[in-house]
Design an enzyme around this catalytic site. Structure first.
Site, PDB file in Angstrom:
ATOM      1  N   ASP A 111      -3.820  -3.423  13.658  1.00 23.17           N
ATOM      2  CA  ASP A 111      -3.948  -4.196  12.369  1.00 23.17           C
ATOM      3  C   ASP A 111      -3.399  -5.534  12.649  1.00 23.17           C
ATOM      4  OD1 ASP A 111      -4.794  -4.991   9.949  1.00 23.17           O
ATOM      5  OD2 ASP A 111      -2.901  -3.986   8.802  1.00 23.17           O
ATOM      6  N   SER A 159       0.695  -1.297   0.091  1.00 18.95           N
ATOM      7  CA  SER A 159      -0.063   0.125   0.014  1.00 18.95           C
ATOM      8  C   SER A 159       0.861   1.110  -0.064  1.00 18.95           C
ATOM      9  CB  SER A 159      -0.843  -0.069   1.213  1.00 18.95           C
ATOM     10  OG  SER A 159      -0.237  -0.205   2.392  1.00 18.95           O
TER      11      SER A 159
END
Length: 524
Positions: free
Chosen positions: A150, A24
């Site tokens: 996360d 990302s």
């Protein structure tokens, strides 16, 4: 890495080698310190860890003008966590041309990799030993006033890495800070980390609801599904889901289908809420201590201090009651006839935690967002790693980055409106998506904190509901690389046209919009 040109040198004395991942944030390369021994760049106090000449490193590239820069905040997290066991050292952060770069320890395969190599199931012994290390890592992060947000197997890597020499031999080594323990587990990728309390006053952030989702749906806590502010309890609950994933091979909420993503993730959250932790034990085939762990994590109050020692003792009890010992022998050490994992025999370590996509692609281009058409795949050689990363950025910038021009935002608004009615997860408005332009500098030391950084300490005197919409600093989505095109425009079209979504709930949310990060297209 002989006969390197100056175009392949970054940070004065780091040579850029082969690409080993993408994600990302951009792209990651293997590198090497070619000049001299140096210490980790960790602020005013020099760290005791020294990287030797010719020591391998991992080099992350990120376009400087991204909408949500990640590497700067990730470097801040490494500075905060400097010296913690199982946290890689950051040796350099700066700018090279149009890119930010971050240089950290080179590590080995992720727990997700090892899990696959072991037949997608860990033994009770391995799971307990891994769990103890993972709890310790999360405790260290929490002790430094951060929450991770996360938790997933992809972000836990072991110390030992393997390289293939020019002669074709496998070279085994460990990260410079691992004390030569090849199975020491590291946590990486702090792009979603956030301060949950003021480092000086220890005042906890306030409880809020109607928060945008952040994390990975497969492992996120129930409270996160329902839009509640995350705290330490949510990291621990996510760990519990990971433990059951290791023991069972899959989780009951994998494979759920719904007409759209909003309903799918609500359905995952409801399934987690309805299932009692005891129902996950597979008729007592799994030690009950894992259900006890999950019950405890879910019973914690928002700002309650977890008892980490109690959670670790549960893992010790599970070992003792099953006549097992924590002897440091893990399942992956029995691979290949007891020789352990091998980079030539096993699939190459893909370094999930560095942010690259899971390479297990089943050919579903709509679901995995990967263009596998050989006619359109870009196979043109690239002169330098920086040019390769820049080409990736330019392609994605023209197709899928969020434009600051309101006229070009029409399609994004359409996607948001599709999922907004009667939703517990309220997407941010277009105005909240715009980040103030940060001053660019050549070194980290001159970078000042901004209101949008998750590392700005919370102050009750300046509490503002609007700030909660802007307090996440999450990964951007722009990694069309030379050998793999990720077409986000086709993904958006697929979301609007297809009435049945895939079962890939291992997606990582960006809390700014309902859009996938490219590191999350992992098959179930």
């Amino acid at each position: 890495m002989s006969q390197r040109s100056s175009q392949h040198i970054v940070g004065i004395h780091y040579a850029v080698g082969p690409k080993i991942g993408e994600g990302s944030f951009g792209v990651i390369f293997e590198g090497e310190n070619i000049l001299h021994s140096c210490q980790a760049q960790t602020g005013s106090k020099r760290d005791s860890s020294i990287i030797m000449a010719n020591e391998p490193v991992a080099i992350k590239f990120e376009p400087r003008h991204s909408d949500a820069p990640q590497l700067r905040d990730e470097f801040r997290a490494y500075r905060i966590l400097n010296g913690c066991v199982g946290i890689p050292h950051a040796y350099y952060f700066g700018q090279e041309g149009m890119h930010n770069i971050l240089i950290i320890d080179l590590l080995g395969p992720s727990l997700e990799d090892l899990f696959e190599w072991c037949g997608r199931k860990f033994s009770v012994k391995t799971t307990c030993m891994v769990a103890k290390q993972m709890i310790d890592r999360v405790r260290a992060i929490h002790d430094h006033d951060l929450i991770y947000r996360d938790i997933k197997p992809d972000n836990f890597l072991i110390s030992q890495y393997q390289r293939i020499s020019p002669e074709g031999k496998v070279i085994k080594s460990c990260a410079s800070s691992s004390n030569n323990d090849p199975n020491l587990i590291y946590m990486v990728d702090f792009g979603m980390a956030k301060q949950y309390r003021d480092p000086r006053t220890k005042q906890h952030i306030p409880y809020r609801e109607r928060k945008s989702l952040s994390g990975t749906a497969r492992y996120m806590s129930i409270n996160t599904h329902f839009g509640r502010e995350q705290s330490r309890r949510d990291d621990l609950e996510s760990l519990g889901h990971v433990f059951f994933y290791f023991l069972r091979g899959s989780l009951p909420w994998q494979g759920l289908k719904a007409p759209n993503n909003k309903l799918k993730y609500e359905k995952i959250g409801m399934t987690k809420q309805k299932l009692n932790p005891d129902d996950l034990l597979l008729n007592n085939a799994i030690p009950y201590q894992f259900a006890t762990y999950l019950k405890y994590a879910r019973s914690l109050k928002f700002d309650e201090d977890p008892d980490y020692d109690y959670l670790i003792s549960l893992m010790d009890d599970a070992l003792r009651l099953n006549d097992l010992k924590d002897d440091g022998h893990y399942d992956w050490m029995d691979l290949n006839g007891g020789k352990g994992w091998n980079i030539k025999i096993n699939r190459r370590a893909n370094l999930h935690g560095y942010g690259n996509p899971n390479p297990r692609v089943n050919g579903n281009t709509a679901r995995n967002n990967v263009n596998t058409n050989s006619k359109t795949r870009n196979t043109t050689p690239v002169a330098t790693p920086k040019q390769q990363a820049q080409n990736s950025y330019n392609k994605d910038n023209s197709k899928s980055r969020i434009s600051s021009n309101p006229q070009s935002f029409t399609k994004q608004q359409h996607v948001l409106k599709k999922i907004e009615p009667n939703s517990k997860y309220i997407p941010e408005t277009h105005s909240n998506l715009q980040r103030p332009i940060k001053s660019q500098s050549q070194t980290y030391d001159s970078i000042s904190h901004t209101q949008n950084s998750p590392f700005v300490p919370y102050s009750s005197s300046k509490a503002n509901p609007k700030r909660s919409n802007n307090e996440h600093n999450l990964p951007n989505h722009y990694t069309n690389l030379a050998n793999k095109n990720i077409n986000y425009q086709s993904q958006r079209n697929y979301e609007q046209e297809n009435d049945a979504y895939s079962d890939d709930e291992n997606d990582t949310f960006c809390s700014k919009i309902y859009k996938y990060c490219c590191c999350c297209f992992c098959c179930c």
